[in-house]
Design an enzyme around this catalytic site. Structure first.
Site, PDB file in Angstrom:
ATOM      1  N   ARG A   1       0.478  -1.322   0.047  1.00 40.34           N
ATOM      2  CA  ARG A   1      -0.106   0.145  -0.182  1.00 40.34           C
ATOM      3  C   ARG A   1       0.773   1.267  -0.042  1.00 40.34           C
ATOM      4  O   ARG A   1       1.482   1.449   1.102  1.00 40.34           O
ATOM      5  CB  ARG A   1      -0.883   0.108   1.220  1.00 40.34           C
ATOM      6  CG  ARG A   1      -1.683   1.326   0.921  1.00 40.34           C
ATOM      7  CD  ARG A   1      -3.030   0.909   2.783  1.00 40.34           C
ATOM      8  NE  ARG A   1      -3.442   1.927   3.348  1.00 40.34           N
ATOM      9  CZ  ARG A   1      -3.878   2.760   3.082  1.00 40.34           C
ATOM     10  NH1 ARG A   1      -4.118   1.576   5.104  1.00 40.34           N
ATOM     11  NH2 ARG A   1      -4.856   3.384   3.953  1.00 40.34           N
TER      12      ARG A   1
ATOM     13  N   TYR B   1       0.536   5.702  -0.076  1.00 44.72           N
ATOM     14  CA  TYR B   1      -0.655   6.964  -0.358  1.00 44.72           C
ATOM     15  C   TYR B   1      -0.584   7.437  -1.694  1.00 44.72           C
ATOM     16  O   TYR B   1       0.116   6.989  -2.620  1.00 44.72           O
ATOM     17  CB  TYR B   1      -0.002   7.700   0.606  1.00 44.72           C
ATOM     18  CG  TYR B   1      -0.495   7.919   2.201  1.00 44.72           C
ATOM     19  CD1 TYR B   1      -1.469   7.313   2.767  1.00 44.72           C
ATOM     20  CD2 TYR B   1       0.556   7.989   3.178  1.00 44.72           C
ATOM     21  CE1 TYR B   1      -1.185   6.973   3.408  1.00 44.72           C
ATOM     22  CE2 TYR B   1       0.888   7.966   3.828  1.00 44.72           C
ATOM     23  CZ  TYR B   1      -0.723   7.346   4.874  1.00 44.72           C
ATOM     24  OH  TYR B   1      -0.987   7.157   6.011  1.00 44.72           O
TER      25      TYR B   1
END
Length: 270
Positions: free
Chosen positions: A116, A118
């Site tokens: 993951r 941003y």
């Protein structure tokens, strides 16, 4: 060899393919560093950066420790708290303390089988307070939501990028009650105690509105590129003051103490 913790951040962000020794007890790690708190805590990396195997682990006096359970909540300087830095400012990798793994190393979060990141950089240093926990079984009396099952988050607004894995004494200034997927996710605003701004800021009203608005809106919108709804905020979207912030810290520290006493089937508690 000994290196400053900043080296680890560069490695983690650059995708270097170095390998690292697995434990303190065995061969000495290839990268081994002292934290920002009086050189007391060590951190070292294992695995290849930007992979599911990458871990940043912690030690003290040659022994593995948990950054969540073994680093004290309060700093050595009176009135400060220790922040474990997970994500340096202006980076995108979503690094976090792994609450379910042995010794709770920092690892990159995984969603739907993918690492993951941003969608854009975070503009502040981001981490958590050790020895705190937002209890998912306790409903907030005013907000009517339950805790998110994690340590309390910290947004550090100083001028320097703090290395991932560093332990930094911070001065707390305020707190924002974010509600994420129906869970309470406190965001404490703080500044590093050795940052020049620490002499100027003593409470949340000292922080410029542009900074506070930026923090609130970043956290409101950051999940929307993944087709997630906007995050919401309690208390009319206002930042609470230092006194209320310290109440939140005290309460979540008590939740952590109870967690340690009661035990958990899914969280690693040392």
């Amino acid at each position: 060899m000994k290196f400053h913790t900043a080296v680890l951040s560069v490695i983690a962000l650059s995708g270097s393919s170095h390998a690292f020794a697995p434990t303190f007890a065995g061969a000495k790690p290839a990268f081994f560093s002292k934290s920002a708190v009086a050189g007391k805590f060590d951190s070292y990396a294992e695995g290849e950066a930007s992979t599911e195997e990458f871990r940043l682990k912690f030690g003290e006096a040659g022994k593995n420790i948990s950054p969540w359970h073994d680093i004290p909540l309060e700093g050595e300087t009176d009135g400060t708290y220790n922040m474990v830095v997970e994500i340096p400012k202006m980076t995108k990798a979503k690094m976090e303390i792994s609450t379910k793994e042995e010794y709770n190393p920092i690892a990159q979060d995984i969603k739907k089988g993918k690492l993951r990141d941003y969608h854009g950089p975070i503009f502040w240093n981001y981490g958590c307070l050790p020895q705190t926990w937002e209890d998912p079984k306790v409903e907030h009396p005013e907000l009517k939501v339950f805790g998110d099952d994690d340590p309390v988050d910290v947004v550090e607004i100083g001028g320097s990028a703090l290395p991932m894995g560093s332990v930094k004494e911070v001065k707390v200034l305020g707190v924002l009650a974010m509600i994420d997927d129906g869970e309470l996710d406190w965001k404490i605003v703080a500044v590093a105690n050795d940052d020049p701004l620490a002499k100027q800021y003593n409470d949340i009203d000292d922080v410029p509105d542009a900074v506070k608005d930026g923090i609130r809106e970043w956290f409101r919108w950051y999940k929307t590129p993944d087709d997630k709804p906007l995050n919401e905020f309690g208390f009319d979207e206002k930042f609470l003051n230092v006194a209320k912030t310290k109440e939140v810290i005290e309460e979540t520290n008590e939740f952590w103490k109870k967690l340690k006493a009661d035990g958990s089937e899914k969280l690693w508690l040392n």
